[in-house]
Each structure stands twice: as structure tokens, then as C-alpha cells.
Design a protein around this motif. Structure first.
Motif, short mmCIF file in Angstrom:
data_model
loop_
_atom_site.label_atom_id
_atom_site.label_comp_id
_atom_site.label_asym_id
_atom_site.label_seq_id
_atom_site.Cartn_x
_atom_site.Cartn_y
_atom_site.Cartn_z
N LEU A 205 0.79 -1.18 -0.04
CA LEU A 205 0.09 0.07 -0.08
C LEU A 205 0.81 1.38 -0.15
CD1 LEU A 205 -2.95 1.02 0.07
CD2 LEU A 205 -2.61 1.19 2.58
N VAL A 206 2.01 1.22 0.67
CA VAL A 206 2.90 2.18 0.68
C VAL A 206 4.19 2.00 0.43
CG1 VAL A 206 4.20 3.82 2.48
CG2 VAL A 206 1.73 3.43 2.68
N SER A 207 4.93 2.77 -0.59
CA SER A 207 6.26 2.63 -1.08
C SER A 207 7.18 2.28 0.04
CB SER A 207 6.43 3.44 -2.09
OG SER A 207 7.90 3.32 -2.54
N VAL A 231 -4.30 9.63 11.25
CA VAL A 231 -3.43 8.58 10.70
C VAL A 231 -4.14 8.17 9.46
CG1 VAL A 231 -3.40 6.17 10.69
CG2 VAL A 231 -2.70 7.32 12.79
N ALA A 232 -5.39 8.38 9.26
CA ALA A 232 -6.09 8.04 7.85
C ALA A 232 -5.77 9.13 6.81
CB ALA A 232 -7.57 7.96 8.19
N ILE A 233 -5.52 10.14 7.35
CA ILE A 233 -5.26 11.43 6.49
C ILE A 233 -3.87 11.50 5.88
CG2 ILE A 233 -4.82 14.23 6.43
CD1 ILE A 233 -7.24 14.29 8.43
N VAL A 234 -2.97 10.99 6.98
CA VAL A 234 -1.49 10.78 6.30
C VAL A 234 -1.65 9.62 5.61
CG1 VAL A 234 0.88 10.56 6.93
CG2 VAL A 234 -0.61 12.08 8.37
N LEU A 235 -2.09 8.48 5.79
CA LEU A 235 -1.98 7.44 5.08
C LEU A 235 -2.40 7.55 3.58
CD1 LEU A 235 -1.32 4.34 4.81
CD2 LEU A 235 -3.87 3.94 5.73
N GLY A 255 -8.22 -0.47 -4.05
CA GLY A 255 -9.27 0.19 -3.38
C GLY A 255 -9.22 1.48 -3.07
N SER A 256 -9.80 2.46 -2.47
CA SER A 256 -10.07 3.61 -2.20
C SER A 256 -8.70 4.20 -1.59
CB SER A 256 -11.19 4.37 -1.50
OG SER A 256 -11.08 5.41 -1.28
N ARG A 257 -8.05 5.29 -1.78
CA ARG A 257 -6.83 5.93 -1.13
C ARG A 257 -7.47 6.95 -0.13
NH1 ARG A 257 -2.60 6.77 -5.91
NH2 ARG A 257 -3.86 8.64 -5.96
N ASP A 258 -8.90 7.44 -0.04
CA ASP A 258 -9.30 8.26 0.76
C ASP A 258 -9.71 7.50 1.85
OD1 ASP A 258 -10.33 10.39 2.27
OD2 ASP A 258 -12.12 10.61 0.81
N PHE A 259 -8.82 7.22 2.81
CA PHE A 259 -9.00 6.34 4.01
C PHE A 259 -9.96 6.99 5.04
CE2 PHE A 259 -5.26 4.51 2.27
CZ PHE A 259 -5.72 3.20 2.29
#
Length: 498
Positions: A205-207, A231-235, A255-259
Motif C-alpha cells: 500500500l505504501v512504497s 492517521v487516515a489523512i496521512v495514509l 481500493g480507495s485511497r481516501d481512508f
């Protein structure tokens, strides 16, 4: 600007109403770092400050004044773990004096993502030296470059690691959020020990490009903050495809990247959660807090299956250690060779440096894991492939996958750590007992930790973990629990529990 225990949304509201600026917010954090991190309680969570931070904040303020459409992270100060590359005048050293002078020529992919979102990189966070890979007797939070990080709740207790500086800085309100990195527990355990929220995302999900590796199949980076929403905003800003990290090519389609869209107060209603009861029982005070958390989730409409028993993998068991020894040697050699400003070009050179500077680097514990890693061959060896396959078998098909399927679960819950944070002891090392970091780490599956309560003035945390790419769903469960319980407490900077 007076510095409160702000969320990202509250800071943006202050900016919008003209009651504060990014420059003022960053300056307030810099002053607080000077007052309580480098003096006062002397937390030692911040290694180095970004000389360009205030200039970046000024640019954020100008963009806001000019009416530009801005992201939620615009002007928000964030600290970055010292194993993550930042091309801004700060070094990437993994806490080691052997790496002084390693100025990265480019940002890690996730740091680029933060800058593109308008975040202000405030500096680098201290960490357990070399991400816990130097010695089996490592003391969490100690590094030769930064010294011993201190837990802000009770100062003689462990901050845990290896992302201890990131979690302590968030807990002590020295930044709005921070980046950590994990191979097994290095995000979730320090988040737990310091009473903040953290997520170890699904691998992919994250490089990981520009992040010092430990063992590629399990490595990931992730955010730490004081609330699930932050946390969701930063992720959301971190996630995305990076061709330099092939694992992210699968993550983009997941899936969505707007957590933030997953964060609903009723997210637990109808959720079927399994209690990993066999991960409990190591400390009665921790179990009491978790049992109260389970009751709270039932009240919120969750269907709780208790117990949901599995054949769980131990924290750094034999197969995982073997995987990490092979992976660390290959990964760190690759990292060092690709960084032209690194004073070290190989693990062998680091070992030789440590031997030559043992009084500074090894006053408390040796480099036995380094030496064992150096003795390993390449990743093509049968022993490495066997260890990798065994880790995946234990954690997936015979672990999380089987328990989720057997009990028809949406997620598993357990205490993040089996005990309260232990007393810092550089001579003997850590005293880690229990906890649930290993199965999701070895599987590459998501793991969210959220404050659940306190015992003896120390935080206790609840974990949600489950299948791959369910990061958003787990954040939703954590959010619903957080909003209902409001369990997080501001650190008291007590000298000891007695």
C-alpha cells in the motif's frame, strides 16, 4: 500561536479563520522540542531539525492566502523516522554515528508524497539503532547518535521501537504526525507504548523506496498520530504506485485511497470480531483493559467471537530471524551502495566501524545480529527461501487466514503488547512478552493499534488486524472504538511508576 493538542482538522480550521499560520505552528513545535525534548524531561525523540522547515511553512501560508485549493496536510508539521530518506539538508543514519554524512540525494517516495500534499517536514525522529537489527540484546529507543529515547508517560519506561522517536514525538505533542517503519512491531508497539494511534499498512500500500530495509517481504512504512482520523489523512497521502517498488503495483488496485471515507461512528455495528484470547494472559492489568474494550465494542454493535484460537507465530521466532538476517544483509548492502554520500558502502564496513568505535557504538550491547547477517549468503540460497515460505505458511494459511475463515471473521482483536512498557535497561535489553505484532507483520497484512486505556499510568492499546488490503475497514473499526471510549491520555512525564 498557542500550541494545543491539535488534530489536523483543528489546525486547518485555525488557518482558515486567520487565528494561526503554518509558520506560527511550526515555530511553536520547534520551541516545544527545545523545551521538553532537548531539555526538561529530555525525551531525545528528535534527532535533527530540517533547516528549511520554516521556509516551507511560509510557502504554505502564501498558497493559502492566494486562495489555492489545498490538501488537508498543507502546512502540517510532520517528523520522519531516521531510516527514511529526506533530501532537505537532514541526514538518514538509522540512529548510527557510522552513517553521519549520509545526505540523501532524493526524497523517499513517501516523503515526496507528503511534500506534494503540502506537509512541512519538521525533521528526523530518533529510533532504535539500525531498526533493532544490531543485537538480540538491543535496548529499544537507544541509538549511538541520539541516545536513549524516553517514554513521556513514565520517563524510566521503554518507548519501545524501533520507531520510538516517532511515537514519542507524537505523544508528547512535538509534531502533528510522524512516519515510522516496520518489519515486525516497529510501528505498532511504540504507538502502543506511548498511547497513540499507528498503522502498519498492507505491504504494497505504501512504497518502501528510499526507506532503509530490514526484510523486504515484511518491510513497510506507515503513519503515527494522536487520532485515527489523522492517521487516515496521512495514509491517504502516502499510498500510491511507485514503479521503484513493485509491491505497490498491486496495492494501487486494492481500493480507495481516501481512508477518511471509512471513518464512521457506527463502523463496528455488525462487524464480526474474533478475540485472539491466546495472545492474552501475560499481564492481568492489560487483560482487564482489553476485556473492557471488548465490552465496549459489543455495546457498539460488534459481534464478538471469544475466543478465536489460532496457531500464532512468536515475536521474532526462528524462521523470522533467519528471514531478517538474510534480508537485512542484502537490503542494507543495496541501500548503502545506492547512496553516494553514505560513508559506509556495505554491512561489512559498518561492522568494522563499530569495532573501531566500540566505546561509542557498543557501550551496552554488541553487534551479534550484524555478524550473523554478514555470515549469510545471498537471497538465492535455499535456507532463505525456506524461511520465507515458513513465515508465510505460519502467518497466513496456518495463521490469520485459517482463523478468519474458521470463525467467519471480519477482523481479529488482541492487546498490541502483552504487558505495560518495561523499565529501560541497556545492560540486559528489552523485556518483550506477548503482543500480536508478529502474525500480521509476517503475513504482510494490515495492523491498526489504538489506545484502549491505562494501567499504572502507562498506556494499553487494542489491535485490529485482518486480511490484506483491509486497511480502511480496520481504521473504521478503530475510529468507532476511539470515538466511543476516548481512551487516549496526555502524557504526564512521571519519573517512575513507584
Amino acid at each position: 500561536m498557542l500550541l494545543g493538542d491539535f488534530t489536523i482538522a483543528q489546525a486547518q480550521d485555525f488557518f482558515a479563520r486567520g487565528e494561526g499560520t503554518s509558520v506560527a505552528l511550526c515555530q511553536a513545535y520547534l520551541e516545544r522540542i527545545a523545551e521538553i525534548d532537548r531539555a526538561g524531561p529530555n525525551l531525545r525523540s528528535v534527532l535533527e531539525l530540517n533547516p528549511n522547515a520554516l521556509m516551507t511553512a511560509e510557502a504554505c501560508d502564501r498558497a493559502r492566502q492566494n486562495g489555492a485549493q489545498l490538501s488537508p496536510l498543507n502546512g502540517i508539521p510532520i517528523l520522519v523516522k531516521d531510516s527514511i530518506d529526506t533530501a532537505d539538508g537532514t541526514m538518514t543514519t538509522a540512529g548510527s554515528i557510522a552513517m553521519i554524512g549520509n545526505f540523501a540525494t532524493s526524497d523517499a517516495f513517501i516523503v515526496k508524497r507528503l511534500r506534494e500534499a503540502g506537509a512541512v517536514i519538521l525533521g528526523k525522529a530518533n529510533m532504535t539503532e539500525w531498526s533493532y537489527m544490531r543485537s538480540a540484546r538491543t535496548c529499544s529507543g537507544w541509538s549511538s547518535r541520539g541516545g536513549q529515547i524516553r517514554n513521556p508517560h513514565v520517563l524510566d519506561r521503554s518507548p519501545s521501537g524501533s520507531s520510538g522517536g516517532s511515537a514519542v514525538a507524537v505523544a508528547a505533542n512535538l509534531c502533528m504526525a510522524a512516519l515510522g517503519a516496520e518489519v515486525d512491531g516497529s510501528i505498532v508497539r511504540p504507538s502502543s507504548a506511548n498511547g497513540v494511534v499507528g498503522i502498519k499498512p498492507t505491504v504494497g500500500l505504501v512504497s518502501r523506496s528510499g526507506v532503509m530495509p530490514v526484510a523486504e517481504p515484511q518491510d513497510t512504512a506507515g503513519p503515527i498520530a494522536r487520532t485515527v482520523t489523522d492517521v487516515a489523512i496521512v495514509l491517504s497521502a502516502l499510498s500510491g504506485q511507485d514503479r521503484a517498488d513493485p509491491a505497490t503495483m498491486a496495492g494501487e488496485a486494492a481500493g480507495s485511497r481516501d481512508f477518511s471515507a471509512f471513518l464512521k461512528p457506527d463502523a463496528l455495528r455488525g462487524a464480526r470480531l474474533g478475540v485472539a484470547r491466546d495472545m492474552m494472559g501475560t499481564h492481568e492489568a492489560v487483560d482487564k483493559v482489553i476485556d473492557a474494550a471488548i465490552d465496549a465494542m459489543r455495546d457498539l454493535g460488534a459481534e464478538v467471537i471469544d475466543p478465536a484460537i489460532g496457531a500464532w507465530t512468536p515475536f521474532f521466532g526462528e524462521a523470522e530471524v533467519e528471514l531478517c538476517l538474510y534480508g537485512f544483509k542484502a537490503g542494507i548492502n543495496r541501500y548503502l551502495a545506492s547512496h553516494p554520500n553514505s560513508p559506509m558502502r556495505s554491512l561489512a564496513e559498518v561492522i568494522a566501524f563499530n569495532d573501531a568505535h566500540a566505546d561509542q557504538v557498543m557501550p551496552y550491547f554488541p553487534q551479534d545480529l550484524f555478524e550473523r547477517a554478514q555470515a549469510k549468503g545471498g537471497l538465492g540460497e535455499e535456507a532463505y527461501e525456506k524461511a520465507k515460505a515458513e513465515c508465510r505458511r505460519m502467518s497466513r494459511s496456518d495463521g490469520i487466514d485459517r482463523v478468519l475463515r474458521k470463525y467467519r471473521l471480519d477482523a481479529l482483536i488482541a492487546p498490541t503488547d502483552g504487558t505495560p512498557p518495561w523499565v529501560v535497561d541497556p545492560l540486559v535489553g528489552d523485556h518483550i512478552i506477548g503482543g500480536c505484532s508478529a502474525p500480521p507483520a509476517m503475513a504482510g497484512y494490515p495492523h491498526v493499534t489504538v489506545p484502549a486505556g491505562m494501567c499504572y499510568g502507562l498506556p494499553v492499546a487494542l489491535s485490529f488486524f485482518g486480511d490484506a488490503w483491509q486497511d480502511g475497514k480496520l481504521l473504521g473499526y478503530a475510529f468507532a472504538f476511539e470515538q466511543a471510549t476516548q481512551a487516549r491520555r496526555t502524557p504526564a512525564f512521571k519519573p517512575t511508576v513507584v
